[in-house]
Structures are given as structure tokens and as C-alpha cells.
Motif scaffolding. Structure first.
Motif, PDB file in Angstrom:
ATOM      1  N   CYS A   1      29.930  55.697  59.594  1.00 21.92           N
ATOM      2  CA  CYS A   1      29.090  56.371  60.579  1.00 21.92           C
ATOM      3  C   CYS A   1      28.172  57.409  59.951  1.00 21.92           C
ATOM      4  CB  CYS A   1      29.956  57.034  61.654  1.00 21.92           C
ATOM      5  SG  CYS A   1      30.752  58.584  61.140  1.00 21.92           S
ATOM      6  N   GLY A   2      28.564  57.933  58.781  1.00 27.82           N
ATOM      7  CA  GLY A   2      27.742  58.941  58.112  1.00 27.82           C
ATOM      8  C   GLY A   2      28.000  60.362  58.579  1.00 27.82           C
TER       9      GLY A   2
ATOM     10  N   CYS B   1      31.316  61.560  59.990  1.00 24.46           N
ATOM     11  CA  CYS B   1      32.694  62.049  60.009  1.00 24.46           C
ATOM     12  C   CYS B   1      33.004  62.742  58.673  1.00 24.46           C
ATOM     13  CB  CYS B   1      33.669  60.907  60.265  1.00 24.46           C
ATOM     14  SG  CYS B   1      33.835  59.739  58.916  1.00 24.46           S
TER      15      CYS B   1
ATOM     16  N   CYS C   1      35.930  55.752  56.943  1.00 23.96           N
ATOM     17  CA  CYS C   1      35.232  56.295  58.123  1.00 23.96           C
ATOM     18  C   CYS C   1      36.141  56.344  59.352  1.00 23.96           C
ATOM     19  CB  CYS C   1      33.998  55.445  58.428  1.00 23.96           C
ATOM     20  SG  CYS C   1      33.138  55.974  59.936  1.00 23.96           S
ATOM     21  N   ASP C   2      36.047  57.458  60.074  1.00 19.83           N
ATOM     22  CA  ASP C   2      36.852  57.652  61.290  1.00 19.83           C
ATOM     23  C   ASP C   2      36.282  56.928  62.507  1.00 19.83           C
ATOM     24  OD1 ASP C   2      38.897  59.335  60.437  1.00 19.83           O
ATOM     25  OD2 ASP C   2      37.764  61.179  60.818  1.00 19.83           O
ATOM     26  N   ASN C   3      34.988  56.645  62.496  1.00 19.79           N
ATOM     27  CA  ASN C   3      34.321  56.332  63.767  1.00 19.79           C
ATOM     28  C   ASN C   3      33.787  54.916  63.927  1.00 19.79           C
ATOM     29  OD1 ASN C   3      34.673  58.937  64.805  1.00 19.79           O
ATOM     30  ND2 ASN C   3      32.899  59.687  63.686  1.00 19.79           N
TER      31      ASN C   3
HETATM   32 ZN   LIG Z   1      32.251  58.030  59.257  1.00 21.09          ZN
END
Ligand SMILES: [Zn+2]
Ligand SMILES: [Zn+2]
Lengths: 398, 231
Positions: free
Chosen positions: A99-100, A102, A113-115
Motif C-alpha cells: 500500500c505504501g 503502512c 504490507c498490512d493493508n
Molecule cells: Zn503497506
């Protein structure tokens, strides 16, 4: 459009499916010009990756041309000439979706990535946390439609593509989507010191790029371990590797002999959960995996742990999905080994690797042994899995 | 240095309990099993009521309170925490605008805010009529904490709080949600299953994940509507 859809173990079919559309503001739609079959796609093909469903579009190594962008894709953050992403732009897309925003993406750990994974609860239950989604790589890892198709939806396109020049052929650029950064990260995780000897299990595309990267980082000697003579030839020719065919000699003993009795300073697993071994141990793993008592065959892991020098590092880049048996933890503990592993952080490495290619320091096109129309995907999977016709890398042309 | 034993032995067990509660809700971790025989609403109300009225919080009276108010059914409690890479004030602001909650809370159909304290909530209940209630804010600490409870006449009596707490280092904000549901006359699990599916804990976790995605990435990751081959 046409897309490669998984049907069940060892069967894929090219079907007509609807075209993808923009679903979120940061999406882009890419017309695919080249897409490869990755070694880890073979784990899906063989039915070893849980939560892949009949009809799923697979594939995660690809490049193409932007045809549509969502309203929030206005601030391209990486790539040549980073600015607005526009229809007509030529791009390579990393296989992991970040996502860039998180904490992990911002620390350049894009595959964590978390999202990006809408099915996070499933992964959280199995692994304790959620990791990034990967195109066409099971519902556990997001359930996104894959790249072996004519078009694909790319989420978070403002951080999820790298723009490339138009005058370089696809075959030189395609592999910065997946195989090169995976190999490169494997070498980077080894923290190579000048003079080090690095052993690489598996001489497919990822293994070969790991070998090349190890030299880039100062290794003095690279040893390739595989069982297919044509692959070992490639390792000799393109990666200046010394080679071991483990079906002919005992790999562990050979490694000791080739490293003055010490063992390699670092070992890279570029094979993963379908590793082949020899003898009783291989029989044990094959049987347990078939009976679903073990999800992954850890043959390479075991061999690395025993072969590595004291205090050495193991980098695991081959995919593992679940549980493994009979791990010689005593060897690892008493020898003070360091384990490093993970899906590659594509967005971290792609720009740097693109520069290497633009500067003429790296030409990855040598790995392509087969180029087929998308319609012949089933044949491509078959020969790649069976290692027929000296197959190392299949590129599909939609 | 002497031990701190003196201090702890002087305090009564009840007060200890209270201190624990106050610190729990204010800042520390909460283990829900510790809540199993008490009413969250009672605790939140007591906390909001300005002093820690310890009488009202003794084990005995809380159980009585809960039994009187809610019948003998054991309430269902859900607890979930997620860390979001944004400052607390930004998250608090979005949350506090209750009418925005359905953007990430899938079981909610709408929230209508009447005034600074009161709001009306409608939750989707598949294969049944919607579930509605009026809620009242019990306590509201800017950028830190909001607690609420349904008022008389709710279809499903519920209460809860959300807490925003700075995470250590540069890790953003820890957002913790604790919810409790009571349905008079039994059938709690069936009614809750209608609201949240079979696993309320997972649904609340998903809601929080979506909140995190929306706050961090500006959108909620989805694959709904993408192409697929024949299933
Ligand atoms: Zn992320
Ligand atoms: Zn791959």
C-alpha cells in the motif's frame, strides 16, 4: 479477455472471463505484454498451495502497458521519470502488493504490507499476522486475480509499478517483476563479506539471479546445487558458478570438500516446498506430504542447516506454506546459524535493478527458454513442471 | 530499597480491583476473561460518573446490577486491538463522526447523530428485521477515549468503548475496541450470529482492519467484482 484459470491439481485452462475494471481509487488497469510462469506457480499448479479455488486466474510475474488509471493514481512515487502515471505508459509490476502507507511499506518491507490483503483474518489465524497480497497466489494471500491474462487490475498503482523505457525488449525487463528481486534479496539477506563462498540450492531463474547477485555483493565463490544438467550448465555459463549435481554426488560432502572443510559462509534456498532429495528422507517427505501430514518438503532446509559453516547465514527465498517435519534444530542452534527469509520486497529493489539493466550490467533475458502464446499456457506448465525440453523459464505472450 | 509490599497490603481488595479497572480502561491491557462476571456498561458508567464510586463497583453489587438490568444471560464481550500508522487525533476525529462508521463497519447500515450525546444506530441483520437502538455517549476524552451505551428500549442492549493510545516508538496509535451485547430473554448467540456472522470477534477484527486500511491507504482493499474463471 482470455485468462489462465486453475482447475485443480496439475490442470490449468485458458478461459474467457470478463475484463477487469477499476474497483478502488488507486487502481490501474494494465494490458499485459509479457507474463512468466514462476517456479512458485508450480506449487499452485501441483495443488500444494491451500485456498486456491477452481477458476482462479493465476500468475504474478508480468509487465505491460497502462490502459486506465483510478482517480487517486496521480503521484507515482517510484520508477524512471517518476511522475503521473498515464495510459500508454510502459510498466513492470512487482508480484507483491504493497500500500505504501503502512509501517511496513514505509520501512521498505513491502511484502509485509498490512493493508493489501482483503482476506487478512484467514492469514491471521494461520500465521498470526497478515502479510501482503500477491497477484494470483491463493485466497490466503489476498485472492487477487493473477497476471496470466490479457489485462490485470493493479491496486495501489501509484506505488505499485515501475515505469520503464519503451526501447528495451520485454525479455530484459520482465524479470524485475519477481525473479530478479527475489534472487537479489536472497543474496542481500546473506550479508555477504568479501571472500565469502555462497551456496545456492536450485538453479532456476531465482537461483541464477541469486548467484549473479552474490557476486555483485562481493562473493568470491558461488556453488550451484541442482539435478538438471542443463540448469547447472546455465549456472556455470551465466553465473560463473561451480556446480554440484546432487543425484550424482552427496551434496553435503561435496560442499565440505569445495570449502576447505568449513562449509559455505552463506546458503540460499531457491527451491521451496517441493524440494527433491534422495533416498529414505525424500521418501519420508513425499509420503507425508501426499498424506497431508506435512505441507512442505523441507529437504533443502535440512541440507543447508547441516552444510553451512558455523556462524553462517541461511536465506530462504523458496516458498513455504505451512508445516515441516524433522528439522535439525540442534545443528542450527549449536552452530549459531542465522535464518533470514521472506517474500521479496519488490518495490524496494526494482528501481535499482532496472538501473543495472539500463546500464548494461545485467541482461536477464538468458533465462528464457520458451516463449509461448497465452493460449498454450497448459503446455507451458506441463513442460516446466516435468522439466521437459530443457525448460527453465516460460514466457507467455497474451 | 524496601519492597512496596506496605502499600499494597494497606489497600482493600475492592479498591485494588477498581484501580485495576481504572488503569485498564485508561491505558493498560485488558483481559476479557477478567470481565466475565461484570457488566461493562456498569463499569463505564461508573467511570464516566466522575469519581470511582467504589461501592458501585464491588463485585457483589455489579453482579446484582447486571442481573437486574439484563436478566440472567451472560453478556457477550468482544475485544480487539489494531495498530494504525497515524496520529491519535486523526483517528479519533474520524471515529467520533459516528455517521462515518458504516464506511468500515460492515454490519452497520446507518448512524444518525441527534446531538452531542445521543445518536441512533441501525444494524443490518440478514434474514431478519434490522436491529435499532439509541446510544448515549458516557465519556468522551478528546483524542483518547470514547465510551457509549444503548439507552432503554434498544433491540439489543449494548455498550462499548474505543481507546486511542500512542504506540511505542514511531509505530502510530493503538486502537482498542471493547464491545458487550446483551439480549433480554435468551437467544443471544442466535441474535448475535445474525448480526455478526458466526464469529463476532472476527467481524469486529475485520471492521478494525478496514478502519486501518481507510486511514492509512485511503481505501479498503477489495477483490469484489474482479474477473474469475468458471467456479
Ligand atoms: Zn503497506
Ligand atoms: Zn514468483
Amino acid at each position: 479477455m482470455k485468462a489462465v484459470c486453475w482447475q485443480g491439481a496439475n490442470e490449468v485452462r485458458v478461459e474467457s472471463v470478463p475484463d477487469p475494471t477499476i474497483l478502488n481509487p488507486r487502481d490501474a488497469i494494465i494490458k499485459i505484454t509479457s507474463t512468466a510462469i514462476c517456479g512458485s506457480d508450480l506449487h499452485i499448479y501441483g495443488g500444494y498451495i491451500p485456498t486456491v479455488q477452481k477458476g482462479d486466474i493465476i500468475g504474478h510475474e508480468f509487465m505491460g502497458e497502462v490502459v486506465e488509471v483510478g482517480r487517486e493514481v496521480n503521484n507515482l512515487k517510484i520508477g524512471v521519470d517518476a511522475k503521473r502515471l498515464l495510459p500508454g505508459d510502459r510498466v513492470v509490476v512487482p508480484s507483491t502488493i504493497g500500500c505504501g502507507n503502512c509501517a511496513y511499506c514505509q520501512r521498505d518491507m513491502w511484502s509485509l504490507c498490512d493493508n493489501s490483503n482483503p482476506n487478512s483474518w484467514l492469514e491471521e489465524k494461520l500465521f498470526g499476522n497478515v502479510t501482503s497480497a500477491i497477484y494470483g497466489y491463493s485466497h490466503l494471500l489476498g485472492g487477487y486475480a493473477g497476471a496470466q491474462a490479457e489485462y490485470i487490475r493493479v491496486p495501489f498503482a501509484d506505488v505499485g509499478v515501475v515505469k520503464v523505457p519503451s526501447d528495451i525488449p520485454d525479455e530484459k525487463l520482465l524479470f524485475i517483476s519477481d525473479a530478479i528481486p527475489t534472487g537479489y534479496m536472497g543474496a542481500e539477506l546473506c550479508d555477504i563479506q568479501p571472500g565469502d563462498t555462497v551456496a545456492v540450492w536450485g538453479s532456476g531463474a531465482v537461483g541464477l539471479f541469486a548467484m549473479i547477485s552474490a557476486y555483485m555483493m562481493g562473493a568470491e565463490k558461488v556453488i550451484a546445487i541442482d539435478r538438471f544438467p542443463e540448469r547447472l550448465e546455465m549456472a556455470k555459463k551465466y553465473a560463473k558458478a561451480e556446480v554440484i549435481n546432487y543425484e550424482e554426488v552427496n551434496a553435503g560432502e561435496a560442499l565440505k570438500e569445495m570449502t576447505g572443510g568449513r562449509g559455505p559462509d552463506a546458503c540460499i534456498d531457491a527451491v521451496g516446498l517441493e524440494a527433491h532429495g534422495v533416498g529414505l528422507e525424500d521418501f519420508y517427505d513425499q509420503t507425508k506430504q501426499k498424506l497431508k501430514l506435512e505441507s512442505d518438503r523441507p529437504h533443502v532446509l535440512r541440507e543447508m542447516m547441516v552444510a553451512c559453516r558455523k556462524g553462517g547465514t541461511l536465506a530462504i527465498m523458496g516458498v513455504y506454506g505451512g508445516f515441516v517435519d524433522k528439522i535439525p534444530l540442534g545443528a542450527a542452534f549449536n552452530k549459531g546459524l542465522t535464518f533470514r527469509m521472506g517474500q521479496m520486497h519488490g518495490q524496494k529493489y526494482m528501481h535499482l535493478l532496472l538501473q543495472q539493466i539500463l546500464d548494461g550490467k545485467l541482461d536477464p533475458s538468458f533465462v528464457v527458454t520458451h516463449q509461448l502464446p497465452l493460449a498454450e499456457a497448459a503446455h507451458g506448465y506441463h513442460i516446466f513442471q516435468q522439466k521437459k525440453d530443457n525448460c527453465v523459464k516460460v514466457v507467455l505472450k497474451p | 530499597m524496601t519492597s512496596t509490599g506496605d502499600r499494597t497490603t494497606k489497600t482493600t481488595p475492592e479498591a485494588n480491583e477498581m484501580e485495576r479497572w481504572a488503569s485498564l480502561i485508561g491505558g493498560g491491557a485488558m483481559v476479557l476473561t477478567g470481565l466475565s462476571q461484570r457488566s461493562l456498561k456498569g463499569v463505564l458508567t461508573a467511570l464516566a460518573g466522575g469519581g470511582l464510586v467504589y461501592q458501585g463497583l464491588t463485585k457483589q453489587s455489579t453482579i446484582q446490577q447486571a442481573q437486574e438490568a439484563l436478566g440472567i444471560n451472560k453478556p457477550i464481550k468482544v475485544e480487539k486491538t489494531v495498530t494504525i500508522n497515524k496520529p491519535a487525533d486523526e483517528l479519533y476525529r474520524y471515529w467520533h463522526n459516528f455517521e462515518q462508521l458504516p464506511t468500515f463497519m460492515k454490519h452497520l447500515q446507518s448512524v444518525k447523530v441527534y446531538d452531542a450525546k445521543r445518536s441512533h444506530w441501525i444494524a443490518k441483520a440478514p434474514l431478519a428485521n434490522n436491529v435499532e437502538w439509541d446510544a448515549e455517549i458516557l465519556e468522551d476524552r478528546e483524542n483518547e477515549f470514547i465510551s457509549w451505551a444503548s439507552v432503554e428500549g434498544a433491540d439489543i442492549d449494548n455498550s462499548g468503548f474505543v481507546r486511542f493510545k500512542k504506540a511505542p516508538g514511531e509505530r502510530g496509535t493503538e486502537v482498542k475496541v471493547v464491545l458487550e451485547y446483551n439480549i433480554p430473554g435468551g437467544g443471544i448467540s442466535a441474535a448475535l450470529a445474525k448480526l455478526f456472522g458466526e464469529e463476532p470477534e472476527q467481524q469486529i477484527g475485520d471492521d478494525l482492519r478496514r478502519f486501518k486500511m481507510l486511514m492509512e491507504a485511503g481505501e479498503i482493499a477489495t477483490t469484489e467484482g474482479q474477473p474469475t474463471g468458471k467456479r
